[in-house]
Design an enzyme around this catalytic site. Structure first.
Site, PDB file in Angstrom:
ATOM      1  N   ALA A   1     -20.235  31.362  28.387  1.00 27.19           N
ATOM      2  CA  ALA A   1     -19.930  30.057  28.977  1.00 27.19           C
ATOM      3  C   ALA A   1     -18.442  29.755  28.881  1.00 27.19           C
ATOM      4  O   ALA A   1     -17.833  29.237  29.820  1.00 27.19           O
ATOM      5  CB  ALA A   1     -20.740  28.966  28.289  1.00 27.19           C
TER       6      ALA A   1
ATOM      7  N   CYS B   1       8.628  12.723  35.850  1.00 26.92           N
ATOM      8  CA  CYS B   1       9.969  12.492  35.316  1.00 26.92           C
ATOM      9  C   CYS B   1      10.993  12.769  36.409  1.00 26.92           C
ATOM     10  O   CYS B   1      10.908  13.777  37.117  1.00 26.92           O
ATOM     11  CB  CYS B   1      10.209  13.410  34.121  1.00 26.92           C
ATOM     12  SG  CYS B   1      11.931  13.511  33.586  1.00 26.92           S
TER      13      CYS B   1
ATOM     14  N   LYS C   1     -29.924  35.038  37.163  1.00 28.41           N
ATOM     15  CA  LYS C   1     -28.749  35.851  36.821  1.00 28.41           C
ATOM     16  C   LYS C   1     -28.972  36.423  35.424  1.00 28.41           C
ATOM     17  O   LYS C   1     -28.872  35.715  34.432  1.00 28.41           O
ATOM     18  CB  LYS C   1     -27.474  35.018  36.866  1.00 28.41           C
ATOM     19  CG  LYS C   1     -26.204  35.832  36.622  1.00 28.41           C
ATOM     20  CD  LYS C   1     -24.963  34.968  36.766  1.00 28.41           C
ATOM     21  CE  LYS C   1     -23.703  35.805  36.577  1.00 28.41           C
ATOM     22  NZ  LYS C   1     -23.630  36.416  35.240  1.00 28.41           N
TER      23      LYS C   1
END
Length: 705
Positions: A43, A446, A127
């Site tokens: 994962a 910035c 899967k």
């Protein structure tokens, strides 16, 4: 590994993250595919890779030459002989939610030119979490078995594969040449029994069934493999001497008829609703299955459509893996830090009380941008019920494929009484310059430019990155050190280091980590990079929105640096030909073009670039050449309606033959392919004398290629 928020990620921070991700994913790939000893969870790997892709999509000009998104697996082990796959064993793109699945289906429809009401069928299958294997049969006999390896070259594990009961030695009524592809795995029951035997023998225990299966298959002694309870599911094929069927389902059924085990949860589905329904059914059964799965794979069923859809560099367009969801956790928000990136973007990062989410300890999470903190999305619409985020809050942290943990929600019931609304800074925390937010931009930036040390250092790091100048011995740490000491403040300074410090090399060699040899090696490495291709130079400049792909396109278009610089100065006039010419480059839109001419139009920036180029030998860009192609190196524009192919297919075909596909007609256009409804582009082509072909004429031109 902690990351800054994606939505507010600066280019400086993005480049730094991509560098970290490249290193981490390279190590993880090697550990997982070559050593069978994962250092991160599946994962987490998916999450890191998706994060890498997300950054590349937002900052395409930062994509590295060694990008993990362009890699499959890991190099094969030296312990096995090598097998070159005749058809590459690619990975799959990932989907993580219902929106991703819908997008997948819509992309396919768009590529094929199918309307929403035209039939489009898919297969869905679990899967399997195992090790990919390719089996080659000739005249019905197993002659070779190879792991995926890096997708192009795998490991020869033929003798080991012969010991797996699910893999037949002989098959009948099969094509003369048949490559069967599938997954080697170990059932939960067999895994527990194996670990029990390992424990009894005082041997090392396996961490999980996937590791056990991979380690068992990749034994140098096939007798060890034979002692392990391995299994095999067939789900795909490689080289074939004749088709197995007209559809994915027919082909899977044919593999089953040869004696291969196929997954009985494989189903045919029509449209995203049925795919998602099947996904939920498989997810519900996940806990009761005797083998590990980590998602559901969807494939276009019609094999002719699969061929039309084709492939990206590492994944097929016609398939996707829908991964199972990540975990959630609650913890305290202890602070909010602001990171400043290469382009000046201010990114808020949540500093969290460490908490375990999805098996990983998380201490930082993205807060995206100031709108997200305030409870709004980028359009100003309310999110989280309008709840803002404050230091001291108890927040929900979410980890998914985006790799960077996200603060998803706030528990107002636990909000401290003294918690105050967060005020996003109006000045840069690094240099004190104003931090402004342009209309339509979710990010506050910035305005300090090169006077901002954070931006300057990150630009220098980008300049020496692998996809840019890639100078041996001059990485991020060295850049930070040299910038801090005032040795390098702009890229040109790198190439004058030897002149300024070569005679006093003692200054460098006395530093920690440096000796006389390493100092001289650095100077030599810098000199080796004085000759640089134009595309790499453009990418190294770190122009906002300009990634590697765009740098290559721009370099091919202008060929030399002088032509590029002069054209960018001329393009400051947006009513002139130079501006139109810049926009004619396929993939260069108004935003990117504006960014390029802005960078090249500022006197200070241009002076810095000129000082750099004075130190270099910039090599002209060479046009792409494809042997035998009449369109190699030519610029092609497609317009109007095409009847025999979609626009996406036409573009893909032209590029595969070495052509450059542009979005608009200019004096540099070689061919206009015009279908019905060509309109203004056909008129402009006629005015410029550009050769115009109809669809049949174009197909005749490239026939046989």
């Amino acid at each position: 590994m902690d990351f800054a928020p994606l939505d507010s990620l600066t280019e400086k921070a993005a480049k730094k993250e991509l560098s970290k991700l490249a290193d981490l994913l390279d190590q993880a790939n090697t550990a997982y595919h070559a050593n069978d000893a994962p250092i991160i969870s599946d994962a987490d790997f998916d999450a890191y890779k998706r994060r890498n892709l997300a950054i590349e999509e937002r900052f395409p000009h930062l994509k590295r030459a060694d990008s993990p998104t362009d890699r499959v697996g890991a190099a094969p082990s030296a312990g096995f002989s090598k097998v070159v796959h005749s058809i590459a064993m690619l990975s799959l793109a990932n989907a993580f939610d219902e929106a991703d699945v819908s997008d997948f289906v819509q992309r396919i429809r768009k590529h094929l030119g199918l309307s929403d009401i035209e039939a489009l069928s898919f297969t869905s299958e679990p899967k399997i979490d195992g090790l990919s294997l390719s089996l080659r049969y000739e005249n019905g006999t197993l002659v070779q078995a190879a792991t995926r390896g890096d997708g192009a070259i795998g490991e020869n594990v033929t003798e080991n594969a012969r010991t797996i009961p699910d893999i037949p030695e002989q098959i009948s009524n099969a094509p003369d040449v048949l490559e069967v592809r599938g997954e080697v795995y170990m059932s939960h029951a067999d895994f527990e029994a194996l670990n029990a035997r390992q424990a009894s023998a005082g041997a090392k225990l396996f961490a999980n069934p996937r590791n056990a299966a991979a380690g068992s298959l990749r034994q140098l002694d096939a007798r060890i493999t034979q002692s392990r309870p391995l299994r095999f599911f067939a789900y795909a094929w490689g080289t074939l001497s004749e088709p197995l069927g007209k559809t994915q389902m027919q082909s899977i059924e044919r593999l089953q008829s040869f004696g291969f085990q196929t997954n009985d949860l494989t189903e045919k589905c029509n449209g995203p609703e049925e795919l998602l329904a099947q996904y939920r059914r498989i997810e519900e059964r996940r806990a009761s299955l005797d083998y590990d799965i980590d998602g559901v794979v969807y494939k276009v069923d019609d094999l002719d459509l699969q061929r039309r859809l084709g492939f990206r560099s590492t994944t097929p367009r016609w398939a996707i893996a829908h991964k199972f969801p990540a975990e959630l956790a609650w913890t305290e928000l202890q602070g909010i830090d602001i990171q400043v990136g290469r382009t000046g973007a201010l990114s808020p990062v949540a500093r969290l009380k460490p908490v375990t989410v999805g098996g990983v300890v998380v201490s930082n999470a993205t807060l995206h941008n100031e709108d997200y903190i305030a409870g709004r999305d980028n359009k100003g619409d309310v999110i989280r019920g309008g709840k803002d985020i404050r230091v001291g809050d108890f927040v929900q942290v979410y980890r998914a494929g985006d790799v960077i943990p996200k603060v998803a929600d706030v528990d107002l019931k636990k909000r401290p009484a003294d918690a105050i609304p967060y005020v996003f800074p109006a000045t840069c925390p690094e240099c004190g310059s104003d931090a402004l937010r342009e209309a339509g931009d979710a990010v506050r930036r910035c305005t300090g430019g090169l006077i901002c040390p954070a931006q300057a250092v990150e630009r220098l790091k980008h300049f020496v990155s692998r996809a840019a100048f890639d100078i041996d011995g001059l990485g991020a740490k060295q850049i930070e050190q040299f910038y801090k000491d005032g040795w390098i403040s702009e890229p040109a300074d790198i190439f004058t280091l030897r002149d300024r410090f070569g005679s006093g090399i003692q200054q460098l060699k006395n530093r920690d980590g440096w000796g006389e040899k390493s100092a001289n090696n650095l100077f030599d490495a810098i000199d080796d990079k004085r000759q640089i291709p134009l595309a790499r130079l453009i990418f190294a400049l770190g122009i906002r929105h300009v990634g590697e792909a765009a740098s290559n396109l721009i370099a091919q278009h202008y060929s030399t640096f002088d032509a590029f610089e002069k054209s960018m100065l001329a393009a400051q006039d947006k009513d002139g030909e130079a501006w139109d010419d810049l926009l004619s480059i396929d993939g260069v839109g108004t935003v990117m073009a504006q960014s390029v001419i802005h960078a090249m139009g500022q006197a200070a920036e241009r002076a810095s670039i000129d000082r750099l180029v004075a130190q270099l030998d910039v090599q002209p860009s060479e046009a792409v050449v494809t042997d035998g192609s009449p369109v190699a190196g030519k610029t092609v524009v497609f317009t109007g309606t095409l009847s025999k192919m979609t626009r996406a297919e036409a573009k893909s075909r032209a590029e595969s033959l070495g052509a450059r596909v542009a979005g608009s007609v200019s004096a540099k256009t070689d061919f206009l392919v015009a279908g019905p409804g060509a309109g203004s582009k056909a008129k402009k082509a006629a005015e410029l004398g550009v050769q115009t072909l109809d669809e049949d004429g174009w197909l005749a031109l490239i026939e046989g290629l």
